[in-house]
Write a protein that holds these residues in place. Structure first.
Motif, PDB file in Angstrom:
ATOM      1  N   ASP A  19       0.842  -1.197   0.000  1.00 34.67           N
ATOM      2  CA  ASP A  19       0.000   0.000   0.000  1.00 34.67           C
ATOM      3  C   ASP A  19       0.877   1.248   0.000  1.00 34.67           C
ATOM      4  O   ASP A  19       1.910   1.298   0.669  1.00 34.67           O
ATOM      5  CB  ASP A  19      -0.909   0.027   1.241  1.00 34.67           C
ATOM      6  N   TYR A  38       1.459   5.295   0.822  1.00 31.10           N
ATOM      7  CA  TYR A  38       1.084   6.260   1.850  1.00 31.10           C
ATOM      8  C   TYR A  38       1.636   7.635   1.516  1.00 31.10           C
ATOM      9  O   TYR A  38       2.804   7.760   1.147  1.00 31.10           O
ATOM     10  CB  TYR A  38       1.623   5.835   3.228  1.00 31.10           C
ATOM     11  N   ARG A  89      -3.081   6.490   3.911  1.00 33.22           N
ATOM     12  CA  ARG A  89      -3.079   5.453   2.865  1.00 33.22           C
ATOM     13  C   ARG A  89      -3.805   5.960   1.632  1.00 33.22           C
ATOM     14  O   ARG A  89      -4.922   6.471   1.708  1.00 33.22           O
ATOM     15  CB  ARG A  89      -3.764   4.192   3.389  1.00 33.22           C
ATOM     16  N   GLN A  95      -5.962   5.656  -1.638  1.00 40.28           N
ATOM     17  CA  GLN A  95      -7.035   4.748  -2.029  1.00 40.28           C
ATOM     18  C   GLN A  95      -7.576   5.025  -3.424  1.00 40.28           C
ATOM     19  O   GLN A  95      -8.347   4.239  -3.950  1.00 40.28           O
ATOM     20  CB  GLN A  95      -8.163   4.827  -1.000  1.00 40.28           C
ATOM     21  N   HIS A 106       2.786  -5.600  -6.511  1.00 41.92           N
ATOM     22  CA  HIS A 106       1.770  -4.733  -5.908  1.00 41.92           C
ATOM     23  C   HIS A 106       1.221  -3.745  -6.930  1.00 41.92           C
ATOM     24  O   HIS A 106       0.154  -3.202  -6.740  1.00 41.92           O
ATOM     25  CB  HIS A 106       2.341  -3.992  -4.691  1.00 41.92           C
TER      26      HIS A 106
END
Length: 179
Positions: A29, A31, A50, A52, A103
């Motif tokens: 993820d 950030y 985070r 999104q 990822h």
């Protein structure tokens, strides 16, 4: 890298680099780390917000690269935004069919499997070195038990040097200024 990013780099070649504002955690993820978040400590101490927004995440993934010193960055138009890494530059996801994706969604092929003294599983691929997502460790254990993966033991502290990446380009830049 996106064509628009390459055009911006050619048009504005002298935009200063950005450090500390973007991080990648051990689960893949991204950030955002504003001044207040950075004042609270390193990325492992204070992650930030985070991301999104799917299109922003995809844009970062398409423009994610590494410099000659092993510093990973996101090329945001003409500005290079260096990435603070919680673990490694890549986080791999093992798919049900045994394939591996980054990822960023990109498919990759494993070259070797690594395990550190804490039982974390890493994969070295043609794209680079990364941590296997924690949710995929059980499936990886099945592949090890079947003899399809043979992990090599490497101490965690040796991984960045051995695989050529820097977890904190910001700290590296500060250290270079001091010398």
């Amino acid at each position: 890298m996106d064509d628009l990013v390459q055009q911006a780099m050619a048009k504005w070649p002298n935009v200063p680099d950005c450090y500390g504002w973007l991080g990648l955690d051990a689960r893949g993820d991204w950030y955002m780390r504003d001044d207040q978040t950075q004042a609270l400590g390193t990325f492992t101490q204070s992650k930030g917000s985070r991301l999104q927004h799917e299109k922003l995440i995809a844009f970062i993934g398409r423009n994610y690269a590494c410099d000659k010193q092993g510093h990973w960055y996101f090329q945001n138009g003409p500005q290079r935004v260096y990435v603070e890494l919680e673990a490694t530059p890549w986080v791999w996801r093992l798919q049900p069919d045994g394939t591996i994706h980054a990822h960023t969604g990109m498919p990759v092929r494993m070259q070797r499997c690594i395990m550190d003294e804490h039982g974390r599983v890493y994969l070295d691929t043609e794209q680079g070195f990364g941590l296997l997502h924690t949710q995929d460790v059980v499936q990886a254990a099945d592949l090890v038990e079947a003899g399809l993966w043979v992990p090599q033991a490497v101490p965690a502290r040796e991984l960045p040097k051995r695989f050529g990446y820097v977890r904190s380009p910001q700290q590296s830049a500060v250290a270079q200024v001091k010398t």
